[in-house]
Design an enzyme around this catalytic site. Structure first.
Site, short mmCIF file in Angstrom:
data_model
loop_
_atom_site.label_atom_id
_atom_site.label_comp_id
_atom_site.label_asym_id
_atom_site.label_seq_id
_atom_site.Cartn_x
_atom_site.Cartn_y
_atom_site.Cartn_z
CG ASP A 11 49.30 110.79 -39.45
OD1 ASP A 11 49.72 110.47 -38.31
OD2 ASP A 11 48.12 110.63 -39.81
CE1 TYR A 225 42.53 106.82 -47.02
CE2 TYR A 225 42.12 105.61 -45.00
CZ TYR A 225 42.17 106.80 -45.70
OH TYR A 225 41.88 107.98 -45.06
CE LYS A 228 41.91 111.53 -50.11
NZ LYS A 228 41.91 110.33 -50.96
P1 13P Z 1 44.85 111.27 -42.06
O1 13P Z 1 45.43 111.14 -43.45
O2 13P Z 1 44.90 112.70 -41.58
O3 13P Z 1 45.55 110.34 -41.11
O4 13P Z 1 43.32 110.92 -42.11
C1 13P Z 1 42.97 109.58 -42.27
C2 13P Z 1 41.53 109.27 -42.13
O5 13P Z 1 41.14 108.19 -42.53
C3 13P Z 1 40.59 110.25 -41.52
O6 13P Z 1 39.30 109.72 -41.38
MG MG Z 2 46.25 110.08 -39.31
MG MG Z 3 46.55 113.90 -41.43
MG MG Z 4 47.41 111.63 -43.83
#
Ligand code: 13P
Ligand code: MG
Ligand code: MG
Ligand code: MG
Ligand code: 13P
Length: 362
Positions: A11, A225, A228
């Site tokens: 990402d 954080y 994900k």
């Molecule tokens: P991503 O890992 O897809 O960037 O999602 C992060 C997030 O906090 C979605 O609410």
């Molecule tokens: Mg993202």
């Molecule tokens: Mg993502």
């Molecule tokens: Mg992600």
């Protein structure tokens, strides 16, 4: 010589928020690979949600420094553009400033396998958004160990012996191998705990590679954080391995996975076409797409978008109903993840602020 299939994803900035990849980033990714493809037999670039996937075939083997660097440089080029466009979370999954030999542990997710291309070589690339690697445990178990999912385990003599599962401990960084059907109860002790243990590889009993998943947990690596992992997985099909339809079948019954909004909620994994791989409701629900190819001397033939099939409509409807139900619980567990899983979100900061309000009883 053997063929290597590598899938590397990251990402590097969402448009808008965490929902999608801007076409300009896909263009830059393609341009970068077109200019630097000497080592590749073939490549395919796609995206699911806000994650870009680079799929490549080559003869360089797994953990090949040049291939990893090619992917890293591609993501870096995209990240520069993402920063210029002020996309959301520009460069999000690039945890290091400079490439250092192997892309593993640097943020992007990677799944790769080396094998002798068979007379016919159907492969499926699964790509998820808004979830973590443990999301693959249940479907992999069903594909390779559950006869109610995979009839081939019962009626195909070449599958009747079962398979070997390599399970990785994402916290203590060690792995163990379990053979099914003999050790299936032992296997389930671990893989049912999806936040810690994940199935990294599946082999036939003759040690032929059948499936590989991306297994890092970025938040554990970064100590905070940063979204994900949104994992990928490669599964080879047919001829002693599960048929394409057996590999897809687990996704007809949506299971609950960790991820969704702020990476902090359980929600159903919804199987979608690439066109529908744009998670918006509460930044989700978590989704999975499946892109399939026939390999021919390493060429990626086909690009079939397997979950575009109407036969997955009921699964989608069921997932949406589960999403409604889970959302009703708002900030309560078990929709919200348990506290130990929120350790790498912004939650500890809130807890800390409230520290002094507590009155300790003796
Ligand atoms: P991503 O890992 O897809 O960037 O999602 C992060 C997030 O906090 C979605 O609410
Ligand atoms: Mg993202
Ligand atoms: Mg993502
Ligand atoms: Mg992600
Ligand atoms: P076809 O007859 O369409 O090739 O199907 C073969 C098969 O085994 C499907 O599972």
């Amino acid at each position: 010589s053997k063929l290597t299939l590598s899938v590397i994803k990251a990402d590097i900035g969402g448009c808008v928020g965490h929902t999608n990849v801007h076409p300009e980033l896909s263009r830059i990714a393609r341009e970068h690979i077109e200019k630097n493809k000497e080592m590749l037999i073939d490549y395919y670039i796609t995206h699911v949600g806000d994650d870009i996937q680079l799929i490549v075939t080559h003869r360089g083997g797994i953990d090949n420094e040049e291939i990893h660097k090619l992917a890293w440089d591609m993501f870096y080029a995209c990240a520069d553009k993402a920063k210029e466009m002020k996309l959301y979370g520009a460069g999000q999954d690039l945890l290091e400033d400079a490439f250092s030999g192997n892309i593993k542990g640097m943020g992007p997710g990677i799944a790769e396998m080396e094998f002798e291309e068979r007379r016919s070589e159907p492969v499926i690339i699964f790509m998820a958004d808004k979830t973590e690697p443990g999301a693959w445990n249940l479907p992999l178990y069903k594909m390779f160990a559950d006869p109610f999912n995979t009839i081939g385990l019962v009626i195909d003599p070449s599958m009747h012996k079962g398979f070997k599962f390599e399970v990785y401990d994402m916290i203590d960084h060690k792995y163990v191998i379990f053979e099914t059907p003999e050790e299936m109860y032992d296997l389930l002790v671990f893989i049912g705990a999806t936040g810690r243990y994940c199935i990294r590889k599946v082999y036939t009993k003759d040690n032929e590679i059948a499936a590989v998943s991306s297994t890092q947990r970025m938040n554990l690596m970064a100590g905070k954080y940063i979204g994900k992992d949104d994992p990928v997985m490669i599964v080879r099909c047919q001829n002693g391995l599960p048929a394409v339809g057996e590999v897809l079948e687990p996704f007809a019954k949506p299971h609950l996975v960790a991820g969704w909004m702020r990476g902090s909620h359980f929600g159903p994994m919804i199987p979608v076409s690439l066109k529908e791989a744009v998670p918006t409701r509460f930044d989700g629900p978590p989704r999975v797409s499946a892109l399939a190819f026939q390999l021919a001397e390493g060429k990626l033939i086909g690009a079939q978008d397997l979950f575009a099939d109407v036969a997955f409509n009921n699964a989608r409807q069921k997932a949406l109903d589960i999403a409604d139900y889970m959302r009703e619980m708002g900030p309560f567990e078990p929709h919200r993840l348990p506290l130990n899983e929120l350790e790498y979100t912004t939650m500890p900061g809130v807890m800390e602020k409230l520290q002094d309000k507590w009155i300790v009883e003796d």
